[in-house]
Design a protein around this motif. Structure first.
Motif, mmCIF file in Angstrom:
data_model
loop_
_atom_site.group_PDB
_atom_site.id
_atom_site.type_symbol
_atom_site.label_atom_id
_atom_site.label_comp_id
_atom_site.label_asym_id
_atom_site.label_seq_id
_atom_site.Cartn_x
_atom_site.Cartn_y
_atom_site.Cartn_z
ATOM 1 N N ALA A 74 0.853 -1.215 -0.096
ATOM 2 C CA ALA A 74 0.071 0.226 -0.108
ATOM 3 C C ALA A 74 0.814 1.241 0.126
ATOM 4 C CB ALA A 74 -0.812 0.003 1.218
ATOM 5 N N LEU A 75 1.919 1.245 0.809
ATOM 6 C CA LEU A 75 2.608 2.394 0.945
ATOM 7 C C LEU A 75 3.642 2.747 -0.439
ATOM 8 C CD1 LEU A 75 3.777 1.998 4.669
ATOM 9 C CD2 LEU A 75 2.683 4.006 3.710
ATOM 10 N N SER A 76 3.679 1.947 -1.276
ATOM 11 C CA SER A 76 4.173 2.004 -2.565
ATOM 12 C C SER A 76 3.513 2.084 -3.486
ATOM 13 C CB SER A 76 5.362 0.781 -2.774
ATOM 14 O OG SER A 76 4.969 -0.272 -2.584
ATOM 15 N N GLY A 77 2.007 2.021 -3.227
ATOM 16 C CA GLY A 77 1.280 2.416 -4.458
ATOM 17 C C GLY A 77 0.500 1.142 -4.979
ATOM 18 N N VAL A 111 -3.182 6.920 -1.050
ATOM 19 C CA VAL A 111 -3.584 5.672 -1.537
ATOM 20 C C VAL A 111 -5.150 5.625 -1.494
ATOM 21 C CG1 VAL A 111 -3.771 3.289 -1.827
ATOM 22 C CG2 VAL A 111 -1.386 4.482 -1.892
ATOM 23 N N TRP A 112 -6.118 5.348 -2.192
ATOM 24 C CA TRP A 112 -7.462 5.273 -1.776
ATOM 25 C C TRP A 112 -7.636 3.886 -2.348
ATOM 26 C CZ3 TRP A 112 -5.638 9.844 -3.146
ATOM 27 C CH2 TRP A 112 -6.218 11.162 -2.225
ATOM 28 N N VAL A 113 -8.668 3.147 -1.841
ATOM 29 C CA VAL A 113 -9.141 1.809 -2.160
ATOM 30 C C VAL A 113 -10.564 1.938 -2.153
ATOM 31 C CG1 VAL A 113 -9.129 -0.902 -2.125
ATOM 32 C CG2 VAL A 113 -6.859 0.353 -1.793
ATOM 33 N N ALA A 114 -11.405 1.569 -2.989
ATOM 34 C CA ALA A 114 -12.749 1.717 -2.966
ATOM 35 C C ALA A 114 -13.198 3.032 -2.395
ATOM 36 C CB ALA A 114 -13.279 0.278 -2.384
ATOM 37 N N GLY A 115 -12.409 4.256 -2.435
ATOM 38 C CA GLY A 115 -12.653 5.141 -2.038
ATOM 39 C C GLY A 115 -12.195 5.530 -0.602
ATOM 40 N N GLU A 116 -11.599 4.525 0.089
ATOM 41 C CA GLU A 116 -11.156 4.614 1.295
ATOM 42 C C GLU A 116 -9.663 5.098 1.154
ATOM 43 O OE1 GLU A 116 -10.331 1.882 5.455
ATOM 44 O OE2 GLU A 116 -11.446 1.213 3.600
ATOM 45 N N LEU A 120 -6.485 4.918 2.219
ATOM 46 C CA LEU A 120 -5.594 4.089 3.059
ATOM 47 C C LEU A 120 -4.115 4.316 3.603
ATOM 48 C CD1 LEU A 120 -6.642 0.487 1.515
ATOM 49 C CD2 LEU A 120 -7.261 1.675 3.656
ATOM 50 N N VAL A 121 -3.714 5.269 2.787
ATOM 51 C CA VAL A 121 -2.473 5.899 2.764
ATOM 52 C C VAL A 121 -2.737 7.424 2.887
ATOM 53 C CG1 VAL A 121 -0.154 6.238 2.140
ATOM 54 C CG2 VAL A 121 -1.133 3.982 2.171
ATOM 55 N N ALA A 122 -2.471 8.297 3.789
ATOM 56 C CA ALA A 122 -2.554 9.454 3.685
ATOM 57 C C ALA A 122 -1.276 10.412 4.104
ATOM 58 C CB ALA A 122 -3.868 10.166 4.835
ATOM 59 N N ASP A 123 -0.820 11.118 3.228
ATOM 60 C CA ASP A 123 0.521 11.592 3.417
ATOM 61 C C ASP A 123 1.781 10.815 3.894
ATOM 62 O OD1 ASP A 123 -0.015 14.630 2.911
ATOM 63 O OD2 ASP A 123 -1.299 14.674 4.536
ATOM 64 N N ARG A 124 1.642 9.928 3.388
ATOM 65 C CA ARG A 124 2.598 8.615 3.212
ATOM 66 C C ARG A 124 2.397 7.713 4.789
ATOM 67 N NH1 ARG A 124 5.778 12.936 1.023
ATOM 68 N NH2 ARG A 124 6.306 12.548 -1.155
ATOM 69 N N SER A 125 1.528 7.772 5.156
ATOM 70 C CA SER A 125 1.301 7.052 6.461
ATOM 71 C C SER A 125 -0.138 6.198 6.527
ATOM 72 C CB SER A 125 0.888 8.036 7.820
ATOM 73 O OG SER A 125 2.049 8.619 8.138
#
Length: 447
Positions: free
Chosen positions: A118-121, A404-409, A411-416
């Motif tokens: 997730a953190l790498s996209g 990162v968003w998955v199904a609009g969630e 999941l990763v905000a400002d690399r966290s």
């Protein structure tokens, strides 16, 4: 579920025309993409719960890792000097210590792998391993998508094969998640090498009954074809086609040693695809290189994967695009036989197509799931360019993924990570790692 507007970014839609908006916007609502376009058509920010102004970013579909074994993060750095694409190397460095695995090892290991992806996209991955139920639960907790292929290793034991087939069938019945983020498949490890002909055909029959695919390793080395050459005078792919194996959805990893006849088998099949795992192939020391240019010319879907992180050591799919491009140039003896834009497609929409998910993910188009990543290209290593895909592939890094968003969630905000702190995931994993390898050493001493 909240709505969000991403604006002021370079938007790579990866649609059929490779449409790019520079700058552009993407809107999402109720987990789906509500719209995408150039900035002169951007909706009013007041219509959305959240607005992200992202100048200096590339916004694009989430990456699809088309082949890995997520629990095998436990083996990172443990196979140096071994070729995992040979039976000997795989058995000595992986299979023997795997016998010490227990169910409670899997969750912490998969949690770390999902976090790194997730953190790498990466927003979707295709997994093949044992303890599939535990993998599914860890994926659900992480929030990303996964096609989870129940790993089946027979190794000549007919009773074991029958037992594994029954367990895998039960997994198909139980594990499809209500939100669609987990999709169960079958995972015969490899044809003829450790899955018998009869078992392979039984697996296809059950997979077709449930409407799912089979994910396996193929053409990894000479061992793959020894049995079929002896019995039929053909390669494994040709023999399997004659048996009807390719009537199902087949997703094959590696495929380093494909003959022209093998490529034709994949091209004729209704739903056959390949995961090109360039880094793992190079590290294995094998001379063979997946003939991606020939496969694509024949109309075969080719996606990209990292393989396990004993073979690769990382989940960075941007790096995997780069290595795939470099190794194609080396194999073909000419510069860039696969364009950067095509490499991006292999890591997104072609990965989705390989998994039968192209109508749901893989491109930024209205109505599709809002699986979206934003990559910061404003820092060192990036600069102005007429070709954003080339900048991303040959200058980029998964470490520059910011959102990162998955199904609009989100999941990763400002690399966290937003669901669970990475430090907590790492702490639990480290304890599991220590316990697992202590058991392996104890088993070795007792043997």
């Amino acid at each position: 579920m909240s709505s969000a507007l991403l604006r002021d970014a370079i938007v790579l839609t990866v649609d059929a025309e490779n449409t790019m908006f520079a700058p552009g916007w993407v809107a999402m609502s109720e987990g789906r993409i509500a719209g995408v376009g150039p900035m002169d058509t951007c909706p009013d920010r007041s219509d959305y719960d959240e607005v992200f102004s992202l100048p200096g970013h590339v916004v694009m579909p989430g990456l699809v890792n088309a082949h890995t074994h997520s629990a095998m993060v436990l083996f990172r750095g443990r196979s140096e000097g071994q070729s995992l694409l040979t039976m000997e190397g795989w058995y000595n460095s992986i299979r023997e210590p795997e016998l010490s695995l227990i169910a409670s090892d899997i969750g912490p290991a998969v949690a770390l792998s999902c976090a790194e992806m997730a953190l790498s996209g990466t927003t979707t991955f295709c997994d093949q391993y044992f303890f599939a139920e535990e993998i599914a639960e860890a994926v659900k907790a992480a929030g990303i998508r996964a096609v989870i292929a129940y790993g089946i290793v027979q190794l000549g034991d007919k009773a074991r094969g029958e037992e594994e087939l029954a367990l895998a069938t039960n997994f198909l019945r139980q594990q499809r998640s209500a939100d669609g983020r987990v999709v169960p498949w079958f995972g015969p490890h490899a044809p003829y090498v450790d899955n018998s002909e009869d078992l392979l055909l039984a697996e296809v029959a059950v997979a077709n009954e449930f409407g799912v695919g089979l994910h396996l390793h193929m053409a990894c080395g000479p061992e793959d074809n020894e049995e079929t050459q002896r019995r039929y005078g053909t390669t494994a792919a040709v023999a399997l086609e004659k048996l009807g194996f390719f009537n199902g959805r087949i997703h094959a990893a590696h495929c380093l040693d494909l003959s022209p006849e093998d490529i034709a088998v994949f091209a004729r099949a209704p739903h056959a695809s390949i995961s090109h795992n360039a880094t793992a192939g190079l590290r294995s020391g094998r001379e063979g290189i997946c003939p991606v240019v020939d496969l694509k010319a024949a109309g075969v879907t080719v996606a990209l994967g990292t393989d396990n992180v004993a073979a690769n050591n990382g989940y960075d799919m941007i790096n995997e695009m780069r290595v795939a491009g470099l190794v194609a140039s080396h194999r073909e003896g000419r510069a860039q036989p696969i364009s950067s834009a095509e490499l991006v497609r292999m890591a997104t929409i072609e990965g989705a197509r390989a998994l039968g998910l192209e109508n749901e993910i893989g491109s930024l188009e209205k109505g599709k799931a809002a699986d979206i990543i934003a990559i910061d290209i404003s820092g060192p290593g990036y600069s102005e360019t007429p070709d954003v895909e080339t900048l991303l592939v040959y200058s980029g890094s998964g470490r520059d993924v910011r959102h990162v968003w998955v199904a609009g969630e989100h999941l990763v905000a400002d690399r966290s990570l937003t669901r669970r702190a990475f430090s907590d995931i790492r702490r639990e994993y480290s304890a599991t790692y220590t316990d697992f390898w202590a058991r392996v050493e104890a088993a070795r001493k007792a043997a």
